[in-house]
Design a protein around this motif. Structure first.
Motif, mmCIF file in Angstrom:
data_model
loop_
_atom_site.group_PDB
_atom_site.id
_atom_site.type_symbol
_atom_site.label_atom_id
_atom_site.label_comp_id
_atom_site.label_asym_id
_atom_site.label_seq_id
_atom_site.Cartn_x
_atom_site.Cartn_y
_atom_site.Cartn_z
ATOM 1 N N ASP A 124 3.553 5.186 10.144
ATOM 2 C CA ASP A 124 3.796 4.006 10.959
ATOM 3 C C ASP A 124 3.848 2.775 10.065
ATOM 4 N N HIS A 125 4.440 1.712 10.618
ATOM 5 C CA HIS A 125 4.604 0.471 9.856
ATOM 6 C C HIS A 125 3.788 -0.622 10.532
ATOM 7 N N MET A 126 3.168 -1.453 9.708
ATOM 8 C CA MET A 126 2.343 -2.531 10.279
ATOM 9 C C MET A 126 2.536 -3.798 9.449
ATOM 10 N N TYR A 127 2.653 -4.939 10.121
ATOM 11 C CA TYR A 127 2.711 -6.204 9.382
ATOM 12 C C TYR A 127 1.346 -6.482 8.766
ATOM 13 N N VAL A 128 1.369 -7.152 7.639
ATOM 14 C CA VAL A 128 0.127 -7.309 6.872
ATOM 15 C C VAL A 128 -0.925 -8.127 7.624
ATOM 16 N N ASP A 129 -0.497 -9.115 8.398
ATOM 17 C CA ASP A 129 -1.493 -9.912 9.126
ATOM 18 C C ASP A 129 -2.190 -9.047 10.182
ATOM 19 N N ASN A 130 -1.391 -8.243 10.875
ATOM 20 C CA ASN A 130 -1.971 -7.327 11.855
ATOM 21 C C ASN A 130 -2.867 -6.285 11.165
ATOM 22 N N ALA A 131 -2.431 -5.809 9.995
ATOM 23 C CA ALA A 131 -3.220 -4.807 9.261
ATOM 24 C C ALA A 131 -4.592 -5.378 8.894
ATOM 25 N N GLN A 135 -0.817 13.929 2.650
ATOM 26 C CA GLN A 135 -0.733 15.382 2.893
ATOM 27 C C GLN A 135 -2.056 16.075 2.611
ATOM 28 N N LYS A 136 -2.818 15.522 1.632
ATOM 29 C CA LYS A 136 -4.102 16.144 1.286
ATOM 30 C C LYS A 136 -5.229 15.659 2.187
ATOM 31 N N ARG A 137 -4.923 14.714 3.102
ATOM 32 C CA ARG A 137 -5.965 14.162 3.966
ATOM 33 C C ARG A 137 -5.596 14.430 5.427
ATOM 34 N N GLN A 138 -5.616 13.376 6.244
ATOM 35 C CA GLN A 138 -5.342 13.601 7.679
ATOM 36 C C GLN A 138 -3.863 13.492 8.035
ATOM 37 N N LYS A 139 -3.017 13.383 7.014
ATOM 38 C CA LYS A 139 -1.559 13.365 7.225
ATOM 39 C C LYS A 139 -1.089 12.175 8.061
ATOM 40 N N ARG A 140 -1.767 11.040 7.875
ATOM 41 C CA ARG A 140 -1.304 9.818 8.536
ATOM 42 C C ARG A 140 -1.161 8.724 7.495
ATOM 43 N N LEU A 141 0.003 8.062 7.496
ATOM 44 C CA LEU A 141 0.260 7.016 6.513
ATOM 45 C C LEU A 141 0.706 5.751 7.231
ATOM 46 N N THR A 142 0.077 4.633 6.892
ATOM 47 C CA THR A 142 0.493 3.335 7.419
ATOM 48 C C THR A 142 1.086 2.535 6.267
ATOM 49 N N SER A 143 2.341 2.157 6.396
ATOM 50 C CA SER A 143 2.971 1.305 5.391
ATOM 51 C C SER A 143 2.849 -0.137 5.850
ATOM 52 N N LYS A 153 10.368 -1.422 3.769
ATOM 53 C CA LYS A 153 10.241 -0.636 5.000
ATOM 54 C C LYS A 153 11.387 0.382 5.113
ATOM 55 N N THR A 154 12.601 -0.064 4.767
ATOM 56 C CA THR A 154 13.768 0.826 4.822
ATOM 57 C C THR A 154 13.580 2.020 3.887
ATOM 58 N N ILE A 155 13.088 1.751 2.681
ATOM 59 C CA ILE A 155 12.914 2.835 1.699
ATOM 60 C C ILE A 155 11.771 3.770 2.136
ATOM 61 N N MET A 156 10.685 3.196 2.628
ATOM 62 C CA MET A 156 9.569 4.030 3.116
ATOM 63 C C MET A 156 10.063 4.991 4.202
ATOM 64 N N THR A 157 10.860 4.455 5.104
ATOM 65 C CA THR A 157 11.385 5.267 6.205
ATOM 66 C C THR A 157 12.269 6.386 5.666
ATOM 67 N N ASP A 158 13.026 6.080 4.636
ATOM 68 C CA ASP A 158 13.905 7.086 4.047
ATOM 69 C C ASP A 158 13.096 8.189 3.341
#
Ligand code: IPM
Ligand code: MG
Length: 356
Positions: free
Chosen positions: A217-224, A179-187, A201-206
């Motif tokens: 957005d959600h990303m798998y760790v290998d792709n990240a 919220q204090k930055r560009q308002k984009r979060l990748t879990s 992932k379920t809890i992050m979405t909640d």
């Protein structure tokens, strides 16, 4: 306000001395108390996290930490190795939120191993959960393998686990940082394979429902890992578990080409924190007076901002660091042909001078 100063091993004492010099040059009075930790703690009292050191850290308003570790302790029992000091402090102080910014200073664009256009202007923040996951999950150990094709042999095992409350609290830290930055979060997770991270992932979405202004957005760790080196500027804030965060934050640090520049903060629920450079103890260059003290000095700035609520002083230190870089001063790790090459002490002195 009381600061526990834990220099540790290797280059720790040299770089922490520079940050202390900078803190003393501010027009504020801090009580600073030093204590041994890591290999130095083991030498002093037979344990990497001596009781007196832990007590000091618990009583202080903030902890400034150098680095721990040296090859000479590699043969000790795990429980006595220097790394246990930092793991013990994280756990005992409840420092569950680790903030690791990776910023590429424009003056250092040439220091990255990646093409300048890929990294110039890079400014990402990794929020790493720091007191859970496979790092601390129990049971763990070496036992007789109970089943499968290797039944009856010895096996090593650890436990990956995250409780709902653990995921929720780091999610809130990450959404609020976004919220204090560009308002984009990748879990970052591994929900395609691991139960723990499907749950994550379920809890992050909640939790996201409470922060509709932030894009998640959600990303798998290998792709990240791949995206971090392919197009790192696409990230704003990244939140992930302890293990993935350990790995990704080293990769992110290297994007800037100068791990010697990156500070970190490890915070509890009340913003009490431990502040340390993202790099390690570098025993190969210890005592040579060439280590880069800027990550530790910038960690002291984070400490002023998050734990001691001295925002203006934090800004002053960060401006002073930018100024010494603009003057062309460089320790060997970030030096280019045209730089003015300086040692650890001179760099610390230059930052003090630039505060004025
Ligand atoms: C870090 C370090 C530590 C970790 C080690 C020293 C225990 O690599 O702070 O990233 O794995 O967390
Ligand atoms: Mg690490």
């Amino acid at each position: 306000m009381k600061i526990a100063i834990l220099p540790g091993d290797g280059i720790g004492p040299e770089i922490v001395a520079q940050a202390v010099k900078v803190l003393k040059a501010l027009d504020e009075h801090f009580e600073m108390e030093f204590a041994p930790v890591g290999g130095a703690g083991y030498e002093a009292s037979g344990h990497p996290l001596p009781d007196a050191t832990l007590k000091l850290a618990l009583d202080a308003d903030a902890v400034l930490f150098g680095a721990v570790g040296d090859w000479k302790y590699d043969t000790l029992d795990r429980a006595l190795r220097p790394e246990q000091a930092i793991l013990g402090l994280r756990q005992q102080l409840g420092l569950f939120a680790n903030l690791r910014p990776a910023i590429l200073y424009p003056e250092l664009a040439g220091a990255s191993t990646l093409k300048p256009e890929v990294v110039s202007g890079l400014d990402i923040l990794i929020v790493r959960e720091l007191t859970g996951d496979i790092y601390f999950g129990k049971p763990r150990g070496v036992r007789i393998c109970p089943d499968g094709p290797f039944a009856g042999q010895q096996e090593g095992f650890d436990t990956m686990r995250y409780a709902e409350g653990e995921v929720r609290r780091i999610a809130h830290v990450a959404f609020q940082a976004a919220q204090k930055r560009q308002k984009r979060l990748t879990s970052v997770d591994k929900a395609n394979v691991l139960e723990t991270f499907q749950f994550w992932k379920t809890i992050m979405t909640d939790v996201h429902k409470e922060y509709p202004d932030v894009a998640l957005d959600h990303m798998y760790v290998d792709n990240a890992a791949m995206q971090l080196v392919r197009a790192p500027k696409k990230f704003d804030v990244v939140v992930t578990g302890n293990m993935f965060g350990d790995i990704l934050s080293d990769a992110a640090a290297m994007l800037t080409g100068s791990i010697g520049m990156l500070p970190s903060a490890s915070l509890d629920a009340n913003n009490k924190g431990l502040y340390e450079p993202s790099h390690g103890s570098a025993p190969d260059i210890a005592g040579k007076g060439i280590a880069n003290p800027l990550a530790t000095i910038l960690s002291a700035a984070m400490m002023l901002r998050y734990s001691l609520k001295k925002e203006a002083q934090a800004d002053r230190i960060e401006a002073a660091v930018k100024s010494v870089l603009a003057q062309g001063l460089r320790t060997p790790d970030i030096a280019e042909a045209s730089s003015i090459k300086v040692g650890t002490d001179e760099m610390g002195d230059a930052v003090v001078k630039a505060l004025a």
